[in-house]
Design a protein around this motif. Structure first.
Motif, PDB file in Angstrom:
ATOM      1  N   UNK A 144       7.450  38.244 -14.231  1.00  0.00           N
ATOM      2  CA  UNK A 144       6.504  37.154 -13.989  1.00  0.00           C
ATOM      3  C   UNK A 144       5.184  37.694 -13.466  1.00  0.00           C
ATOM      4  N   UNK A 145       5.270  38.687 -12.580  1.00  0.00           N
ATOM      5  CA  UNK A 145       4.054  39.310 -12.049  1.00  0.00           C
ATOM      6  C   UNK A 145       3.278  40.005 -13.161  1.00  0.00           C
ATOM      7  N   UNK A 146       3.988  40.667 -14.064  1.00  0.00           N
ATOM      8  CA  UNK A 146       3.329  41.342 -15.183  1.00  0.00           C
ATOM      9  C   UNK A 146       2.669  40.334 -16.121  1.00  0.00           C
ATOM     10  N   UNK A 147       3.343  39.195 -16.354  1.00  0.00           N
ATOM     11  CA  UNK A 147       2.763  38.150 -17.197  1.00  0.00           C
ATOM     12  C   UNK A 147       1.505  37.578 -16.546  1.00  0.00           C
ATOM     13  N   UNK A 148       1.554  37.356 -15.238  1.00  0.00           N
ATOM     14  CA  UNK A 148       0.375  36.850 -14.538  1.00  0.00           C
ATOM     15  C   UNK A 148      -0.807  37.800 -14.705  1.00  0.00           C
ATOM     16  N   UNK A 149      -0.548  39.088 -14.640  1.00  0.00           N
ATOM     17  CA  UNK A 149      -1.639  40.059 -14.797  1.00  0.00           C
ATOM     18  C   UNK A 149      -2.217  39.991 -16.203  1.00  0.00           C
ATOM     19  N   UNK A 150      -1.357  39.875 -17.208  1.00  0.00           N
ATOM     20  CA  UNK A 150      -1.846  39.756 -18.585  1.00  0.00           C
ATOM     21  C   UNK A 150      -2.724  38.518 -18.736  1.00  0.00           C
ATOM     22  N   UNK A 151      -2.252  37.395 -18.208  1.00  0.00           N
ATOM     23  CA  UNK A 151      -3.007  36.149 -18.326  1.00  0.00           C
ATOM     24  C   UNK A 151      -4.323  36.227 -17.552  1.00  0.00           C
ATOM     25  N   UNK A 173      -4.262  31.931 -12.025  1.00  0.00           N
ATOM     26  CA  UNK A 173      -3.041  32.191 -12.795  1.00  0.00           C
ATOM     27  C   UNK A 173      -1.817  32.159 -11.898  1.00  0.00           C
ATOM     28  N   UNK A 174      -1.918  32.730 -10.688  1.00  0.00           N
ATOM     29  CA  UNK A 174      -0.787  32.711  -9.756  1.00  0.00           C
ATOM     30  C   UNK A 174      -0.416  31.278  -9.389  1.00  0.00           C
ATOM     31  N   UNK A 175      -1.426  30.430  -9.190  1.00  0.00           N
ATOM     32  CA  UNK A 175      -1.158  29.033  -8.836  1.00  0.00           C
ATOM     33  C   UNK A 175      -0.456  28.310  -9.981  1.00  0.00           C
ATOM     34  N   UNK A 176      -0.950  28.466 -11.194  1.00  0.00           N
ATOM     35  CA  UNK A 176      -0.351  27.784 -12.344  1.00  0.00           C
ATOM     36  C   UNK A 176       1.057  28.311 -12.621  1.00  0.00           C
ATOM     37  N   UNK A 203       3.951  17.189 -15.079  1.00  0.00           N
ATOM     38  CA  UNK A 203       3.818  16.392 -13.862  1.00  0.00           C
ATOM     39  C   UNK A 203       3.433  17.259 -12.671  1.00  0.00           C
ATOM     40  N   UNK A 204       4.008  18.440 -12.575  1.00  0.00           N
ATOM     41  CA  UNK A 204       3.699  19.324 -11.455  1.00  0.00           C
ATOM     42  C   UNK A 204       2.266  19.850 -11.548  1.00  0.00           C
ATOM     43  N   UNK A 205       1.806  20.144 -12.749  1.00  0.00           N
ATOM     44  CA  UNK A 205       0.433  20.618 -12.903  1.00  0.00           C
ATOM     45  C   UNK A 205      -0.565  19.528 -12.516  1.00  0.00           C
ATOM     46  N   UNK A 206      -0.199  18.272 -12.755  1.00  0.00           N
ATOM     47  CA  UNK A 206      -1.066  17.168 -12.347  1.00  0.00           C
ATOM     48  C   UNK A 206      -1.233  17.118 -10.836  1.00  0.00           C
ATOM     49  N   UNK A 211      -2.694  18.962  -4.429  1.00  0.00           N
ATOM     50  CA  UNK A 211      -1.939  19.777  -3.478  1.00  0.00           C
ATOM     51  C   UNK A 211      -2.823  20.815  -2.811  1.00  0.00           C
ATOM     52  N   UNK A 212      -3.799  21.330  -3.540  1.00  0.00           N
ATOM     53  CA  UNK A 212      -4.665  22.369  -2.988  1.00  0.00           C
ATOM     54  C   UNK A 212      -5.841  21.812  -2.198  1.00  0.00           C
ATOM     55  N   UNK A 213      -6.358  20.659  -2.631  1.00  0.00           N
ATOM     56  CA  UNK A 213      -7.609  20.178  -2.053  1.00  0.00           C
ATOM     57  C   UNK A 213      -7.478  18.928  -1.201  1.00  0.00           C
ATOM     58  N   UNK A 214      -6.485  18.098  -1.442  1.00  0.00           N
ATOM     59  CA  UNK A 214      -6.399  16.817  -0.757  1.00  0.00           C
ATOM     60  C   UNK A 214      -5.414  16.833   0.396  1.00  0.00           C
TER      61      UNK A 214
END
Length: 224
Positions: A144-151, A173-176, A203-206, A211-214
């Protein structure tokens, strides 16, 4: 013993040879995952997998370097679709929309890729094995960490920023990807298909922005 993909007589045409190789590879994947789901990862040997497909151990290693590699064969195919989808998003699209859009457009392709190799029900069972097997879970987190780096590198390239000095691509990318992992864990606790995972991820991405700002407390949200 080499009953899968064995050729008698003249060498087959290139197209037939590739088809037989694909059939052997897919048979190894299906048998491996079925054994992992029924016996457990640690309780399954390469010899067990080879015997289930009626090939030699040498044939197994011709296709896969290890049990770990075959365990993650299907997820690796799915991840490649997501990376390609990110690369193909429209120029100028905001980075968060790029990732959300890429995930949405990848779902149908991911379903097809999975079902071409293994039943979706088996894919779900193996995901639970991964979550409950320390060696596989560690490999899953590493991958998963390697995929995050690619993205992150793809996003940085799209935005024209230097990944070594600008942390935003990795943060986004880490957040998503974290949202996706939370959804996967909820999904794996039930018996639903991949359509349910798609709904959970959406639903979670919505909830990512709020979650981060409010504020999280309903009373404080109302008073604000």
């Amino acid at each position: 013993m080499e009953t899968v993909g064995t050729v008698v007589g003249a060498a087959p045409a290139p197209g037939l040879r590739e088809r037989r190789k694909r059939l052997t590879r897919d048979a190894l994947v299906r048998s491996s995952l079925e054994l992992f789901a029924t016996r457990g990862y640690e309780g399954t040997t390469v010899d067990d997998i080879a015997a289930a497909v009626h090939v030699s151990q040498r044939t197994f290693f011709r296709y896969f370097a290890s049990k770990e590699e075959v365990a993650f064969h299907v997820p690796r195919l799915a991840e490649s679709l997501v990376v390609d989808a990110v690369r193909g998003r429209p120029p100028g699209e905001p980075p968060l929309d790029v990732l959300r859009g890429a995930l949405r457009e990848s779902w149908d392709g991911i379903n097809e890729v999975v079902e071409q190799v293994v039943p979706l029900e088996l894919h779900l069972r193996v995901y639970r094995v991964i979550e409950s097997t320390p060696a596989l879970l560690a490999a899953h987190l590493r991958r998963s960490s390697e995929l995050e780096e690619r993205l992150a590198r793809v996003i940085a390239g799209r935005e024209g920023v230097d990944l070594d000095t600008d942390p935003r691509p990795r943060i986004l990318v880490a957040a998503v990807c974290g949202v996706v992992r939370v959804a996967e864990r909820s999904w794996s606790a039930g018996d639903s298909g991949l359509a349910a995972l798609r709904e959970l991820v959406t639903a979670h991405l919505d909830q990512l922005g709020p979650a981060l700002a409010g504020p999280w407390n309903d009373a404080r949200r109302a008073s604000g």
